[in-house]
Design an enzyme around this catalytic site. Structure first.
Site, PDB file in Angstrom:
ATOM      1  N   ASN A   1      -0.148   0.342  -4.776  1.00 26.53           N
ATOM      2  CA  ASN A   1      -0.895  -0.905  -4.563  1.00 26.53           C
ATOM      3  C   ASN A   1      -0.479  -1.706  -3.338  1.00 26.53           C
ATOM      4  O   ASN A   1      -0.984  -2.793  -3.109  1.00 26.53           O
ATOM      5  CB  ASN A   1      -0.803  -1.791  -5.808  1.00 26.53           C
ATOM      6  CG  ASN A   1      -1.567  -1.181  -6.962  1.00 26.53           C
ATOM      7  OD1 ASN A   1      -2.567  -0.508  -6.767  1.00 26.53           O
ATOM      8  ND2 ASN A   1      -1.084  -1.398  -8.174  1.00 26.53           N
ATOM      9  N   CYS A   2       0.410  -1.174  -2.545  1.00 19.36           N
ATOM     10  CA  CYS A   2       0.873  -1.856  -1.328  1.00 19.36           C
ATOM     11  C   CYS A   2      -0.234  -1.816  -0.265  1.00 19.36           C
ATOM     12  O   CYS A   2      -0.866  -0.784  -0.043  1.00 19.36           O
ATOM     13  CB  CYS A   2       2.131  -1.149  -0.826  1.00 19.36           C
ATOM     14  SG  CYS A   2       2.657  -1.619   0.814  1.00 19.36           S
ATOM     15  N   ASP A   3      -0.474  -2.933   0.409  1.00 16.39           N
ATOM     16  CA  ASP A   3      -1.527  -2.999   1.435  1.00 16.39           C
ATOM     17  C   ASP A   3      -1.271  -2.025   2.587  1.00 16.39           C
ATOM     18  O   ASP A   3      -2.202  -1.411   3.099  1.00 16.39           O
ATOM     19  CB  ASP A   3      -1.657  -4.419   1.987  1.00 16.39           C
ATOM     20  CG  ASP A   3      -2.280  -5.370   0.983  1.00 16.39           C
ATOM     21  OD1 ASP A   3      -2.946  -4.899   0.033  1.00 16.39           O
ATOM     22  OD2 ASP A   3      -2.110  -6.592   1.148  1.00 16.39           O
TER      23      ASP A   3
END
Length: 115
Positions: free
Chosen positions: A9-11
């Site tokens: 879920n890290c950008d």
């Protein structure tokens, strides 16, 4: 094929995945949070890249650590912290088919690294 290590879920990870898909680069994803990172792999990464380049001292996990946990001065202390808190490892860590490592996402570097 490249192997990408990080947190789903890290950008920054999303940018790396999108770049790979747009450029038709096959990759295998290893999720730090779900699968952890083997200690031996972290030691190898530290030897190749330096532990300072792997510790994400700007993220929320790091900021929540007490100052005594942030006072890392050795590779072994950094590895122990990254094993305990995989979220403090910078993302992505990418390994290409030649066994070379890259930390972080920069489209220009990515292009020359994965091809």
């Amino acid at each position: 094929m490249v192997r990408i290590y990080g947190i789903k879920n890290c950008d920054t990870m999303k940018k790396a995945f999108a770049w790979c898909e747009a450029n038709h680069v096959s990759y295998e994803f290893h999720d730090y949070k779900k699968q952890g990172v083997p200690r031996d792999a972290l030691v190898g990464w530290c030897r190749a890249l330096g532990w300072q380049s792997l510790v994400n001292s700007k993220g929320p996990t790091w900021r929540k650590l007490p100052p005594e946990r942030q006072a890392i001065t050795t590779q072994s202390a950094a590895v122990a912290l990254m094993v305990e808190f995989p979220s403090v490892i910078r993302r992505p860590v990418v390994e290409n088919d030649r066994g070379q490592l890259l930390v972080g996402f920069d489209p220009t570097l990515f292009d020359s690294f994965v091809r």
